[in-house]
Design a protein around this motif. Structure first.
Motif, PDB file in Angstrom:
ATOM      1  N   UNK A   1       0.818  -1.222   0.000  1.00  0.00           N
ATOM      2  CA  UNK A   1       0.000   0.000   0.000  1.00  0.00           C
ATOM      3  C   UNK A   1       0.848   1.267   0.000  1.00  0.00           C
ATOM      4  N   UNK A   2       1.987   1.226   0.710  1.00  0.00           N
ATOM      5  CA  UNK A   2       2.870   2.392   0.751  1.00  0.00           C
ATOM      6  C   UNK A   2       3.406   2.723  -0.631  1.00  0.00           C
ATOM      7  N   UNK A   3       3.804   1.687  -1.376  1.00  0.00           N
ATOM      8  CA  UNK A   3       4.373   1.926  -2.699  1.00  0.00           C
ATOM      9  C   UNK A   3       3.299   2.355  -3.691  1.00  0.00           C
ATOM     10  N   UNK A   4       2.106   1.799  -3.579  1.00  0.00           N
ATOM     11  CA  UNK A   4       1.005   2.240  -4.429  1.00  0.00           C
ATOM     12  C   UNK A   4       0.698   3.710  -4.176  1.00  0.00           C
ATOM     13  N   UNK A   5       0.742   4.092  -2.908  1.00  0.00           N
ATOM     14  CA  UNK A   5       0.490   5.495  -2.545  1.00  0.00           C
ATOM     15  C   UNK A   5       1.556   6.408  -3.141  1.00  0.00           C
ATOM     16  N   UNK A   6       2.817   5.980  -3.063  1.00  0.00           N
ATOM     17  CA  UNK A   6       3.906   6.791  -3.608  1.00  0.00           C
ATOM     18  C   UNK A   6       3.791   6.941  -5.126  1.00  0.00           C
ATOM     19  N   UNK A   7       3.403   5.857  -5.808  1.00  0.00           N
ATOM     20  CA  UNK A   7       3.247   5.926  -7.262  1.00  0.00           C
ATOM     21  C   UNK A   7       2.121   6.892  -7.633  1.00  0.00           C
ATOM     22  N   UNK A   8       1.009   6.792  -6.939  1.00  0.00           N
ATOM     23  CA  UNK A   8      -0.122   7.688  -7.238  1.00  0.00           C
ATOM     24  C   UNK A   8       0.240   9.139  -6.942  1.00  0.00           C
ATOM     25  N   UNK A   9       0.991   9.357  -5.868  1.00  0.00           N
ATOM     26  CA  UNK A   9       1.378  10.720  -5.497  1.00  0.00           C
ATOM     27  C   UNK A   9       2.354  11.322  -6.496  1.00  0.00           C
ATOM     28  N   UNK A  10       3.110  10.473  -7.182  1.00  0.00           N
ATOM     29  CA  UNK A  10       4.116  10.958  -8.134  1.00  0.00           C
ATOM     30  C   UNK A  10       3.506  11.384  -9.458  1.00  0.00           C
ATOM     31  N   UNK A  11       2.303  10.928  -9.746  1.00  0.00           N
ATOM     32  CA  UNK A  11       1.666  11.257 -11.012  1.00  0.00           C
ATOM     33  C   UNK A  11       0.964  12.604 -10.966  1.00  0.00           C
ATOM     34  N   UNK A  12       0.387  13.026 -12.088  1.00  0.00           N
ATOM     35  CA  UNK A  12      -0.209  14.353 -12.159  1.00  0.00           C
ATOM     36  C   UNK A  12      -1.617  14.465 -11.585  1.00  0.00           C
ATOM     37  N   UNK A  13      -2.298  13.325 -11.387  1.00  0.00           N
ATOM     38  CA  UNK A  13      -3.706  13.427 -10.985  1.00  0.00           C
ATOM     39  C   UNK A  13      -4.149  12.358  -9.989  1.00  0.00           C
ATOM     40  N   UNK A  14      -3.193  11.713  -9.324  1.00  0.00           N
ATOM     41  CA  UNK A  14      -3.554  10.732  -8.299  1.00  0.00           C
ATOM     42  C   UNK A  14      -3.950   9.371  -8.816  1.00  0.00           C
ATOM     43  N   UNK A  15      -3.828   9.148 -10.124  1.00  0.00           N
ATOM     44  CA  UNK A  15      -4.155   7.837 -10.685  1.00  0.00           C
ATOM     45  C   UNK A  15      -2.911   6.953 -10.729  1.00  0.00           C
ATOM     46  N   UNK A  16      -3.117   5.660 -10.919  1.00  0.00           N
ATOM     47  CA  UNK A  16      -2.020   4.692 -10.949  1.00  0.00           C
ATOM     48  C   UNK A  16      -1.523   4.531 -12.386  1.00  0.00           C
ATOM     49  N   UNK A  17      -0.379   5.147 -12.685  1.00  0.00           N
ATOM     50  CA  UNK A  17       0.183   5.068 -14.026  1.00  0.00           C
ATOM     51  C   UNK A  17       1.388   4.127 -14.102  1.00  0.00           C
ATOM     52  N   UNK A  18       1.667   3.447 -13.042  1.00  0.00           N
ATOM     53  CA  UNK A  18       2.810   2.520 -13.006  1.00  0.00           C
ATOM     54  C   UNK A  18       2.472   1.396 -12.038  1.00  0.00           C
ATOM     55  N   UNK A  19       2.708   0.163 -12.446  1.00  0.00           N
ATOM     56  CA  UNK A  19       2.478  -0.976 -11.556  1.00  0.00           C
ATOM     57  C   UNK A  19       3.774  -1.244 -10.806  1.00  0.00           C
ATOM     58  N   UNK A  20       3.799  -0.993  -9.485  1.00  0.00           N
ATOM     59  CA  UNK A  20       5.067  -1.099  -8.757  1.00  0.00           C
ATOM     60  C   UNK A  20       5.643  -2.513  -8.727  1.00  0.00           C
ATOM     61  N   UNK A  21       6.948  -2.556  -8.862  1.00  0.00           N
ATOM     62  CA  UNK A  21       7.680  -3.829  -8.862  1.00  0.00           C
ATOM     63  C   UNK A  21       8.735  -3.847  -7.758  1.00  0.00           C
ATOM     64  N   UNK A  22       9.362  -2.695  -7.508  1.00  0.00           N
ATOM     65  CA  UNK A  22      10.505  -2.662  -6.599  1.00  0.00           C
ATOM     66  C   UNK A  22      10.731  -1.260  -6.064  1.00  0.00           C
ATOM     67  N   UNK A  23      11.418  -1.167  -4.954  1.00  0.00           N
ATOM     68  CA  UNK A  23      11.888   0.130  -4.490  1.00  0.00           C
ATOM     69  C   UNK A  23      13.222  -0.056  -3.784  1.00  0.00           C
ATOM     70  N   UNK A  24      13.760   1.057  -3.389  1.00  0.00           N
ATOM     71  CA  UNK A  24      15.086   1.075  -2.812  1.00  0.00           C
ATOM     72  C   UNK A  24      15.035   1.860  -1.512  1.00  0.00           C
TER      73      UNK A  24
END
Length: 443
Positions: free
Chosen positions: A136-159
């Motif tokens: 959930x944390x990574x999904x939140x970060x991906x949505x926050x990084x986009x322009x409108x809060x939508x999911x434009x990337x399916x998370x696979x990994x982080x560092x």
């Protein structure tokens, strides 16, 4: 995936991209994956935008496994280095030659999705077997990084940031491992022996320096928000200024003088070559250290802040994006879904030593076999850990923190600018970008 990739201004970027689009598209094998490939509907083009000698075989294995499970879908693999990623995507968008699916990072996402080039994946994930299986944390970060809060990337990994250290040197000198900030500064001093070309620490003064110094700043200050209540950045808060001053004071005293030009490769070469006691990077350098210093090094997340909790910068989240102009979105999604499945999450992240987005991977043996990774997974997952969400959604963010600010940080190290002057200038540019962003968003 580490923090990389300058993002120039959108208008100038698109103008330049349009001018060179045709030539660049011809130069890049696999351009036109949105429907022009020879394989028809059975072939999709995948762009690996972070190519490396070690990474390519991993992707080739994943593609092979995918094609075994999906024999009607062929994947055309196209790769290029991360340094070229922004330009390649910009050029492809301007020319209409985007791939079907591409490796993405939250550090690139605001710009690429901001050009309306990506397909939102929210509904697809909701109907997928992966629903509920991704952090959930990574999904939140991906949505926050986009322009409108939508999911434009399916998370696979982080560092996450790691303080790597020579465990054998610490033991020889009877010095405590750098688990607190006091221990870190004590070790930097005690393990410096410049006459024998040994230094307690190495500063990253060249390319990629800003993300690392901010990581140390926020971790020491304990400030957990990038923007304060008034909407201004906390980058230049007094606590952060004091923290950066402490790090800068190590330069030439406990570090080599050449560090002012250090990029990752130089810093890594010094540590693996045996002249540095501690270096700051991330989980991604584990493989290199394991080859050069097996049994002689260890790693820990950056030490906790004054209240005892960890404060971490939000590292870019890597994953796959489906491009809007693709004529094979279903097949592109199927590949993205496969890459984030548990089996492939285990495979990819175990090879690169990073944190898996798939929550079912967190307790696997390969995580436990890497103590640094296991510790990092626990810290990142700890409810007490505070994550400073970097504003990757700002189109100007990478340009501000790279081309604009890296030369200024070098001036700080050379004594030509104060830390406060440097952070005030950085803050001013970030505040200006945030104001423009809010105006564009209508508030």
């Amino acid at each position: 995936m580490s923090r990389r990739g300058p993002l120039p201004g959108l208008r100038s970027r698109l103008t330049a991209a349009s001018a060179i689009a045709v030539g660049a598209c011809l130069a890049l094998t696999g351009c036109g994956g949105s429907g022009e490939s020879s394989g028809g509907d059975s072939e999709i083009t995948f762009w690996d935008s972070n190519a490396s000698a070690s990474g390519t075989p991993v992707w080739q294995h994943i593609i092979s496994e995918f094609q075994k499970s999906n024999p009607k879908i062929k994947v055309k693999y196209v790769s290029f280095p991360i340094a070229q990623a922004q330009a390649k995507y910009d050029t492809a968008i301007a020319s209409g030659g985007t791939p079907d699916v591409g490796l993405m990072s939250t550090s690139l996402l605001a710009n690429v999705a901001g050009q309306q080039a990506l397909e939102p994946l929210d509904d697809r994930l909701a109907g997928s077997s992966l629903n509920g299986k991704l952090s959930p944390k990574l999904l939140e970060l991906v949505k926050a990084a986009g322009p409108d809060g939508k999911l434009y990337e399916l998370p696979q990994t982080t560092n996450t940031g790691i303080l790597w250290y020579r465990s054998d040197w610490f033991k020889e000198k009877n010095v405590k491992p750098p688990l607190t900030w006091a221990d870190f500064y004590t070790a930097a001093d005690k393990l410096t022996d410049s006459g024998n070309n040994r230094f307690g620490f190495t500063i990253r003064g060249g390319a990629g320096s800003i993300a690392q110094i901010l990581e140390f700043a926020y971790a020491q200050s304990g400030i957990s928000q990038f923007w304060d209540a008034s909407g201004k950045t906390t980058v230049n808060a007094p606590q952060n200024v004091a923290a950066v001053e402490k790090v800068v004071a190590l330069y030439k005293k406990n570090t080599p003088s050449a560090d002012v030009n250090n990029d990752y490769l130089k810093m890594n070469a010094q540590f693996d070559g045996g002249s540095i006691a501690m270096m700051q990077h991330n989980l991604g350098s584990y493989v290199d250290h394991q080859k050069a210093l097996k049994g002689k090094f260890a790693g820990t997340t950056v030490p906790p802040s004054p209240d005892g909790s960890h404060v971490l910068l939000s590292s870019p989240v890597g994953g796959l994006s489906v491009f809007k102009k693709s004529k094979k979105k279903d097949a592109g999604w199927k590949f993205a879904e496969f890459v984030s499945s548990k089996a492939m999450s285990d495979y990819w992240n175990s090879k690169v030593g990073q944190i898996p987005a798939n929550v079912d991977s967190a307790n696997e043996a390969w995580v436990k076999e890497n103590p640094t990774l296991e510790s990092a997974v626990k810290v990142v997952s700890d409810p007490k850990t505070k994550i400073v969400q970097m504003p990757y959604y700002l189109p100007e963010f990478n340009a501000i923190t790279k081309a604009d600010s890296e030369p200024l940080y070098q001036k700080v190290l050379l004594g030509q600018m104060t830390v406060k002057e440097f952070l005030d200038q950085l803050a001013g540019k970030l505040n200006e970008a945030q104001t423009k962003y809010k105006e564009r968003k209508g508030g």
